[in-house]
Design an enzyme around this catalytic site. Structure first.
Site, short mmCIF file in Angstrom:
data_model
loop_
_atom_site.label_atom_id
_atom_site.label_comp_id
_atom_site.label_asym_id
_atom_site.label_seq_id
_atom_site.Cartn_x
_atom_site.Cartn_y
_atom_site.Cartn_z
N HIS A 80 0.84 -1.19 0.00
CA HIS A 80 0.00 0.00 0.00
C HIS A 80 0.87 1.23 0.00
O HIS A 80 1.86 1.31 0.72
CB HIS A 80 -0.93 0.03 1.21
CG HIS A 80 -1.95 1.11 1.08
ND1 HIS A 80 -3.20 0.88 0.55
CD2 HIS A 80 -1.90 2.43 1.38
CE1 HIS A 80 -3.87 2.02 0.52
NE2 HIS A 80 -3.10 2.97 1.01
N ASP A 159 -15.04 2.42 4.99
CA ASP A 159 -13.93 3.20 4.44
C ASP A 159 -14.29 3.76 3.07
O ASP A 159 -13.91 4.87 2.72
CB ASP A 159 -12.65 2.37 4.34
CG ASP A 159 -11.52 3.20 3.75
OD1 ASP A 159 -11.11 4.18 4.40
OD2 ASP A 159 -11.10 2.93 2.62
N ARG A 166 -13.98 12.24 2.72
CA ARG A 166 -12.77 12.99 3.12
C ARG A 166 -12.13 13.68 1.93
O ARG A 166 -11.59 14.78 2.03
CB ARG A 166 -11.76 12.05 3.79
CG ARG A 166 -12.17 11.64 5.20
CD ARG A 166 -11.33 10.47 5.69
NE ARG A 166 -9.91 10.76 5.65
CZ ARG A 166 -8.97 9.86 5.32
NH1 ARG A 166 -9.31 8.62 5.00
NH2 ARG A 166 -7.71 10.20 5.32
N SER A 181 -7.88 4.16 7.75
CA SER A 181 -8.34 3.90 6.38
C SER A 181 -7.47 2.82 5.73
O SER A 181 -7.97 1.84 5.17
CB SER A 181 -8.27 5.21 5.58
OG SER A 181 -8.38 4.98 4.21
N LYS A 185 -8.37 -1.60 5.48
CA LYS A 185 -8.44 -2.26 4.17
C LYS A 185 -7.44 -3.42 4.11
O LYS A 185 -7.74 -4.48 3.58
CB LYS A 185 -8.13 -1.26 3.04
CG LYS A 185 -9.22 -0.24 2.82
CD LYS A 185 -9.01 0.53 1.54
CE LYS A 185 -7.94 1.57 1.64
NZ LYS A 185 -8.40 2.95 1.86
N1 URA Z 1 -4.74 6.14 1.29
C1 URA Z 1 -5.78 5.52 1.88
O1 URA Z 1 -6.13 4.39 1.58
N2 URA Z 1 -6.43 6.20 2.83
C2 URA Z 1 -6.08 7.42 3.21
O2 URA Z 1 -6.70 7.94 4.10
C3 URA Z 1 -4.99 8.05 2.59
C4 URA Z 1 -4.32 7.39 1.62
#
Ligand code: URA
Length: 431
Positions: A80, A159, A166, A181, A185
């Site tokens: 990620h 999310d 957001r 967030s 995930k």
């Molecule tokens: N990437 C994400 O998945 N969530 C965030 O809040 C910021 C970057």
């Protein structure tokens, strides 16, 4: 909900029960967007304790289905990025690690703010299916070691709603909101081995190394506490990664790297991220894993894996063989420099915004992306530019968008008479 907003506004920590109530209510639609955005804004100002952040992460993770990847034993991997400009690393790390025995069964996001998203990039490949039924997702991952789709509504629905909210209420850059967030995930997506690319600098949500380290450490701790192998690479995002910004332009650059093009920063970060994952699945040192990743890249094994992957998901593989076949923007504008000098600094966020203005990103939830739009840099931080020399090429389908994008881009640049730049790319690794 008003009581919870007031508590957070006044700097009082919420209990797990209160956070559970809020996440469940928001997911079910009982708590409206305006109340949730007020809550997020209060978090921006007052933060959250570690206990609140863990509770928020776990409640968001459990707001939907939790994928079980245990059928891939300990080979499942995930990566990620906290979001950057020109960040196309998943398109390269996925095929490298899959060609080294990992199972990259991954769900990716769309662009957020000035940063791009892998799913938007993949949709630049004609025919690519970003949504697969669960059975197909699993069987493809089992067969070829890689499957990459968009987040499904079944996983972390909380999310999905919150992220979109957001994005348009300027409540992205808060450590607890980002941690919950991303890690919700990652936990729900089920991989045993996770590498995080925490971006730091003008183009990232974390502008300084201290907040990047705090974010990285919190995510590593939460993942580990939940039984995952974790590591976080903190990388520089003071300048866009590679040269291309914008969806099909970035896919083309990723393919070029897999074909052996010399793009030093992109190559280095992709190998470093791949090495972290290969070290976990093969139980070798990171140094050894780095060499394994290099061989996969330089031998063409990773390129072959990319073709297998894109073809399995319905994408037009002939675009990989001949990237000139990608649809082109109707307006291509060469931006030339007005004075001589070294580029002392590029504000990557402004460059991301300029690309967004050209059509490469969204300004509201409902906006459509123009896949061929974006910017290709001809010069980067530390380079010398002569007056009249080309500094960047703008791609757009709408001539009217050029003027604003040019102004924003020019604001992003700082010049100096001598080269004072230290181009460190990997700032730290947290294991
Ligand atoms: N990437 C994400 O998945 N969530 C965030 O809040 C910021 C970057």
């Amino acid at each position: 909900m008003t009581g919870l907003i007031r508590k957070k506004r006044d700097g009082i920590a919420l209990s797990r029960e209160e956070i559970k109530y809020m996440v469940e209510g928001f997911t079910a639609g009982d708590i409206p967007d305006y109340q949730m955005s007020a809550f997020c804004m209060a978090v921006i100002f007052n933060g959250m304790t570690d206990e609140e952040t863990v509770a928020l992460t776990e409640e968001i993770a459990h707001s939907g289905e939790m994928l079980d990847l245990s059928c891939f034993s300990s080979l499942s991997v995930d990566k990620h990025s906290t979001g950057g400009v020109g960040d196309k690393t998943s398109l390269i790390v996925g095929p490298i690690v899959a060609s080294c025995g990992g199972v990259f069964a991954k769900m990716s996001g769309r662009g957020l703010g000035h940063t791009g998203g892998t799913v938007d990039k993949l949709e630049a490949i004609a025919g690519y299916r970003t949504s697969l039924e669960k059975d197909e997702f699993f069987s493809q991952a089992q067969r070829i070691g890689i499957a990459l789709i968009g987040q499904t509504g079944n996983l972390t629905p909380a999310d999905k709603k919150l992220y979109a909210l957001r994005d348009v209420t300027d409540t992205v850059d808060s450590i607890p909101l980002i941690v919950s967030s991303i890690m919700s995930k990652k936990l729900a997506a089920g991989a045993k081995n996770i590498v995080l690319d925490v971006k730091c600098g003008s183009g990232a949500f974390m502008k300084d190394i201290e907040s990047a380290r705090t974010l990285a450490q919190k995510m590593v701790d939460i993942g580990r506490a939940c039984g995952r192998n974790m590591s976080a690479v903190i990388s520089d995002m003071d300048v866009p990664l590679g040269f291309a910004i914008g969806n099909s332009l970035e896919v083309k650059e990723a393919i070029a790297l897999l074909k052996g093009a010399d793009i030093p920063d992109l190559r280095r970060i992709c190998l470093a991220l791949s090495a972290e994952l290969i070290a976990m699945i093969r139980e070798v040192s990171v140094e050894e894993a780095y060499k394994i990743a290099e061989t996969a890249l330089d031998s063409g094994a990773a390129l072959a894996k990319m073709k297998e992957w894109i073809s399995a998901q319905g994408g037009d593989v002939s675009l990989i063989d001949d990237t000139d076949k990608f649809p082109k923007a109707s307006v291509v504008y060469e931006l030339r420099c007005e004075k001589d000098g070294y580029i002392a600094h590029m504000n990557a966020e402004l460059i991301g915004r300029a690309a967004c203005d050209l059509g490469a990103g969204r300004k509201t939830k409902a906006d459509n992306i123009d896949h061929s739009a974006g910017i290709v840099l001809c010069k980067k931080t530390g380079d010398f530019v002569k007056q009249g020399e080309m500094i960047a090429i703008f791609h757009t389908s709408d001539k009217v968008k050029l003027e604003d994008a040019k102004n924003i881009f020019m604001q992003s640049l700082e010049f100096s008479e001598e080269n004072r730049v230290d181009n460190a790319l990997i700032l730290d690794i947290i294991r």
